[in-house]
Design an enzyme around this catalytic site. Structure first.
Site, PDB file in Angstrom:
ATOM      1  N   ARG A 121      10.456   5.010   6.419  1.00  0.00           N
ATOM      2  CA  ARG A 121       9.773   6.317   6.428  1.00  0.00           C
ATOM      3  C   ARG A 121       9.048   6.596   7.878  1.00  0.00           C
ATOM      4  O   ARG A 121       8.749   7.803   7.995  1.00  0.00           O
ATOM      5  CB  ARG A 121       8.614   6.351   5.525  1.00  0.00           C
ATOM      6  CG  ARG A 121       9.177   6.268   4.064  1.00  0.00           C
ATOM      7  CD  ARG A 121       8.236   5.859   2.949  1.00  0.00           C
ATOM      8  NE  ARG A 121       7.183   6.665   2.901  1.00  0.00           N
ATOM      9  CZ  ARG A 121       7.187   7.650   1.880  1.00  0.00           C
ATOM     10  NH1 ARG A 121       8.313   7.771   1.168  1.00  0.00           N
ATOM     11  NH2 ARG A 121       6.489   8.561   1.700  1.00  0.00           N
ATOM     12  N   PRO A 138       0.736  -1.287   0.226  1.00  0.00           N
ATOM     13  CA  PRO A 138       0.064   0.060   0.017  1.00  0.00           C
ATOM     14  C   PRO A 138       0.872   1.205   0.016  1.00  0.00           C
ATOM     15  O   PRO A 138       1.842   1.444   0.825  1.00  0.00           O
ATOM     16  CB  PRO A 138      -0.661  -0.205   1.340  1.00  0.00           C
ATOM     17  CG  PRO A 138       0.220  -0.899   2.296  1.00  0.00           C
ATOM     18  CD  PRO A 138       0.720  -1.768   1.410  1.00  0.00           C
ATOM     19  N   HIS A 147       8.163   0.368   7.238  1.00  0.00           N
ATOM     20  CA  HIS A 147       7.344   1.389   6.287  1.00  0.00           C
ATOM     21  C   HIS A 147       8.554   2.004   5.266  1.00  0.00           C
ATOM     22  O   HIS A 147       8.330   3.174   5.010  1.00  0.00           O
ATOM     23  CB  HIS A 147       7.035   2.672   7.411  1.00  0.00           C
ATOM     24  CG  HIS A 147       5.803   3.308   6.801  1.00  0.00           C
ATOM     25  ND1 HIS A 147       4.378   2.956   7.105  1.00  0.00           N
ATOM     26  CD2 HIS A 147       5.488   4.054   5.819  1.00  0.00           C
ATOM     27  CE1 HIS A 147       3.560   3.733   6.483  1.00  0.00           C
ATOM     28  NE2 HIS A 147       4.196   4.460   5.681  1.00  0.00           N
ATOM     29  N   GLY A 170      10.318  -4.039   2.088  1.00  0.00           N
ATOM     30  CA  GLY A 170      11.214  -2.912   2.585  1.00  0.00           C
ATOM     31  C   GLY A 170      12.624  -3.334   1.901  1.00  0.00           C
ATOM     32  O   GLY A 170      13.295  -4.439   2.037  1.00  0.00           O
ATOM     33  N   GLY A 171      13.098  -2.584   0.765  1.00  0.00           N
ATOM     34  CA  GLY A 171      14.211  -2.741  -0.053  1.00  0.00           C
ATOM     35  C   GLY A 171      14.521  -3.856  -0.778  1.00  0.00           C
ATOM     36  O   GLY A 171      15.606  -4.297  -1.292  1.00  0.00           O
ATOM     37  N   ILE A 172      13.301  -4.505  -1.072  1.00  0.00           N
ATOM     38  CA  ILE A 172      13.305  -5.736  -2.017  1.00  0.00           C
ATOM     39  C   ILE A 172      13.442  -5.205  -3.390  1.00  0.00           C
ATOM     40  O   ILE A 172      12.499  -4.636  -4.064  1.00  0.00           O
ATOM     41  CB  ILE A 172      12.109  -6.453  -1.846  1.00  0.00           C
ATOM     42  CG1 ILE A 172      12.211  -7.199  -0.588  1.00  0.00           C
ATOM     43  CG2 ILE A 172      11.923  -7.813  -2.966  1.00  0.00           C
ATOM     44  CD1 ILE A 172      10.919  -8.019   0.083  1.00  0.00           C
TER      45      ILE A 172
HETATM   46  C1  FNR Z   1       4.396   3.892   1.861  1.00  0.00           C
HETATM   47  N1  FNR Z   1       4.037   3.093   2.707  1.00  0.00           N
HETATM   48  C2  FNR Z   1       2.619   3.014   3.149  1.00  0.00           C
HETATM   49  N2  FNR Z   1       2.110   2.218   3.904  1.00  0.00           N
HETATM   50  C3  FNR Z   1       1.015   2.057   4.470  1.00  0.00           C
HETATM   51  O1  FNR Z   1       0.646   1.115   5.249  1.00  0.00           O
HETATM   52  N3  FNR Z   1       0.057   3.155   3.928  1.00  0.00           N
HETATM   53  C4  FNR Z   1       0.266   3.944   3.048  1.00  0.00           C
HETATM   54  O2  FNR Z   1      -0.413   4.798   2.885  1.00  0.00           O
HETATM   55  C5  FNR Z   1       1.714   3.949   2.582  1.00  0.00           C
HETATM   56  N4  FNR Z   1       2.061   4.937   2.031  1.00  0.00           N
HETATM   57  C6  FNR Z   1       3.200   5.002   1.477  1.00  0.00           C
HETATM   58  C7  FNR Z   1       3.740   5.778   0.440  1.00  0.00           C
HETATM   59  C8  FNR Z   1       4.850   5.805  -0.319  1.00  0.00           C
HETATM   60  C9  FNR Z   1       5.412   6.763  -1.052  1.00  0.00           C
HETATM   61  C10 FNR Z   1       5.862   4.910   0.114  1.00  0.00           C
HETATM   62  C11 FNR Z   1       7.230   4.711  -0.570  1.00  0.00           C
HETATM   63  C12 FNR Z   1       5.542   3.774   1.043  1.00  0.00           C
HETATM   64  C13 FNR Z   1       4.749   1.908   3.003  1.00  0.00           C
HETATM   65  C14 FNR Z   1       4.852   0.853   2.192  1.00  0.00           C
HETATM   66  O3  FNR Z   1       3.634   0.104   2.055  1.00  0.00           O
HETATM   67  C15 FNR Z   1       6.036  -0.185   2.392  1.00  0.00           C
HETATM   68  O4  FNR Z   1       5.917  -0.688   3.650  1.00  0.00           O
HETATM   69  C16 FNR Z   1       7.257   0.354   1.796  1.00  0.00           C
HETATM   70  O5  FNR Z   1       7.145   1.224   0.774  1.00  0.00           O
HETATM   71  C17 FNR Z   1       8.296  -0.911   1.374  1.00  0.00           C
HETATM   72  O6  FNR Z   1       9.382  -0.629   1.187  1.00  0.00           O
HETATM   73  P1  FNR Z   1      10.139  -0.256  -0.238  1.00  0.00           P
HETATM   74  O7  FNR Z   1       9.587  -1.521  -1.108  1.00  0.00           O
HETATM   75  O8  FNR Z   1       9.596   1.069  -0.910  1.00  0.00           O
HETATM   76  O9  FNR Z   1      11.464  -0.292  -0.032  1.00  0.00           O
HETATM   77  C1  LAC Z   2       3.847   7.807   4.054  1.00  0.00           C
HETATM   78  C2  LAC Z   2       2.398   7.489   4.615  1.00  0.00           C
HETATM   79  C3  LAC Z   2       1.461   7.822   4.022  1.00  0.00           C
HETATM   80  O1  LAC Z   2       4.590   6.738   4.021  1.00  0.00           O
HETATM   81  O2  LAC Z   2       2.085   6.221   4.964  1.00  0.00           O
HETATM   82  O3  LAC Z   2       3.935   8.797   3.225  1.00  0.00           O
END
Ligand code: FNR
Ligand code: LAC
Length: 360
Positions: free
Chosen positions: A259, A84, A256, A288-290
């Site tokens: 993040r 997501p 995340h 994460g990082g795949i």
């Molecule tokens: C996210 N992620 C995230 N997770 C979630 O639960 N709800 C969300 O709305 C978001 N939004 C979001 C936006 C953006 C721009 C990023 C990059 C990530 C986290 C996401 O689901 C996931 O955990 C990570 O992106 C996995 O890591 P990689 O594959 O980006 O390295």
């Molecule tokens: C993010 C939030 C929306 O990573 O989950 O930007």
């Protein structure tokens, strides 16, 4: 290499990332590419996978290698799901509708974000025959989360993904002032609130996360939606076991994408502990990082049923819309198949820890 469509696909996702940086607006790139703090967790996520070295087997008749598997009983072409992520209209005009089409073509599951710029119902209508999951946080106004969970159930979603890493607002150094105001043409139709029905700022949403959530609240998601619950954002074996005790159908290991809190361990490093703690009582996913098919093989061998892909899917969307996202998913699945053959394992459920040096 071609992706089966018109354009020549770069041989590595790193090249696609570079193309995406050019294709995306600077604001969208600042939003998606970066992490919190000095981004050490974000970087470590990628590096940690590469520390797991392979011990391939040979002479095992690799004439029929298959990457297909199941997640929560749903057939998918590969153990590679779409994580997501918020605001797909930031990177591509069709936004989440493009992602939905990509998931159908790759025969995988798209986990639609609570902060999507398209409604759960519109995504469902775009891909009625495919399996979709709905991600959400518990908001302080729990009635709003309840309404979304009920909508997910009614719109035919197959699981709720409850994200649990929102106990405080993260600091993102690369966003001006740590805040983000997306283009005011964006709407967040899954975040409807009585006074501000369709236009909630993303950082306002993050401040709306309920910091008082506990294990006891997990059952609410299932009660409201009638769907199995995947708990996303778990980083410890003891927490994972408590989620399963509380009724979770699956655990999604995640920091995340680096993040939330900088300094958190890489997901590749906590996966074995969590898989052991869950001990087959629920499915385990990891993100994460795949960044290549070998990482997917490593994750599955360490005990994940599937991986979630975050940023690379956004790179694909930014460069070439649905075609780009499909290319990313196909590319990873193809690399996984090749890695499986070269490791002497022709089925996903034969990927076990003995394939990794020091993992047993
Ligand atoms: C996210 N992620 C995230 N997770 C979630 O639960 N709800 C969300 O709305 C978001 N939004 C979001 C936006 C953006 C721009 C990023 C990059 C990530 C986290 C996401 O689901 C996931 O955990 C990570 O992106 C996995 O890591 P990689 O594959 O980006 O390295
Ligand atoms: C993010 C939030 C929306 O990573 O989950 O930007």
């Amino acid at each position: 290499v071609t992706d089966g469509t018109s354009r020549v696909f770069p041989p590595t996702l790193a090249e696609l990332e570079a193309e995406a940086e050019v294709a995306a607006s600077p604001a969208a790139w600042d939003y998606l590419a970066h992490g919190s703090g000095d981004e050490s967790t974000m970087r470590e996520n990628v590096v940690a996978w590469t520390r797991w070295k392979l011990r391939p087997q040979v002479l095992r008749d690799m004439g029929d290698v298959r990457t297909s598997t199941t997640v929560l009983g749903i057939d998918v072409d590969a153990p590679i799901l779409i994580a997501p992520t918020a605001m797909h209209r930031f990177v591509c005009d069709d936004g989440e509708l493009a992602t939905a089409r990509a998931a159908v073509r790759a025969n995988t599951i798209y986990i639609v974000s609570m902060a999507a710029t398209t409604s759960l119902e519109a995504v469902a209508a775009e891909a009625p025959d495919s399996a979709r999951w709905a991600q959400m946080y518990m908001l302080r106004d729990r009635g709003r989360t309840r309404a979304l969970a009920e909508r997910a159930g009614a719109a035919g979603y197959r699981a709720v993904v409850a994200s649990v890493d929102g106990a405080a607002v993260p600091r993102r150094s690369r966003l001006a002032g740590g805040a983000l105001v997306p283009p005011d043409t964006f709407r967040f139709p899954n975040l409807a609130s009585p006074d501000d029905p369709h236009n909630t700022n993303l950082m306002a949403m993050v401040s709306d996360f309920d910091p008082t959530v506990t294990f006891d609240d997990l059952a609410l998601f299932e009660e409201w939606s009638g769907l199995p619950v995947v708990v996303k954002g778990v980083m410890r074996g003891d927490d994972a076991a408590r989620c399963v005790d509380a009724g979770a159908a699956a655990i999604a290991i995640s920091n995340h994408g680096g993040r939330t809190l900088d300094g958190v361990a890489a997901t590749a490093d906590v996966l074995p502990e969590i898989a052991d703690a869950v001990a087959g009582r629920a499915e385990v996913y990891v993100d994460g990082g795949i960044r290549n098919g070998v990482d997917v093989l490593r994750a599955v061998a360490l005990g994940a049923q599937a991986v979630l892909i975050g940023r690379p899917v956004l790179w694909g969307l930014a460069v070439d819309g649905a075609d780009g996202a499909v290319a990313v998913l196909h590319h990873l699945a193809e690399e996984l198949g090749r890695a499986m053959a070269l490791c002497g394992r022709d089925r996903v459920d034969l990927l076990t820890r003995d394939l990794l040096l020091g993992a047993t």
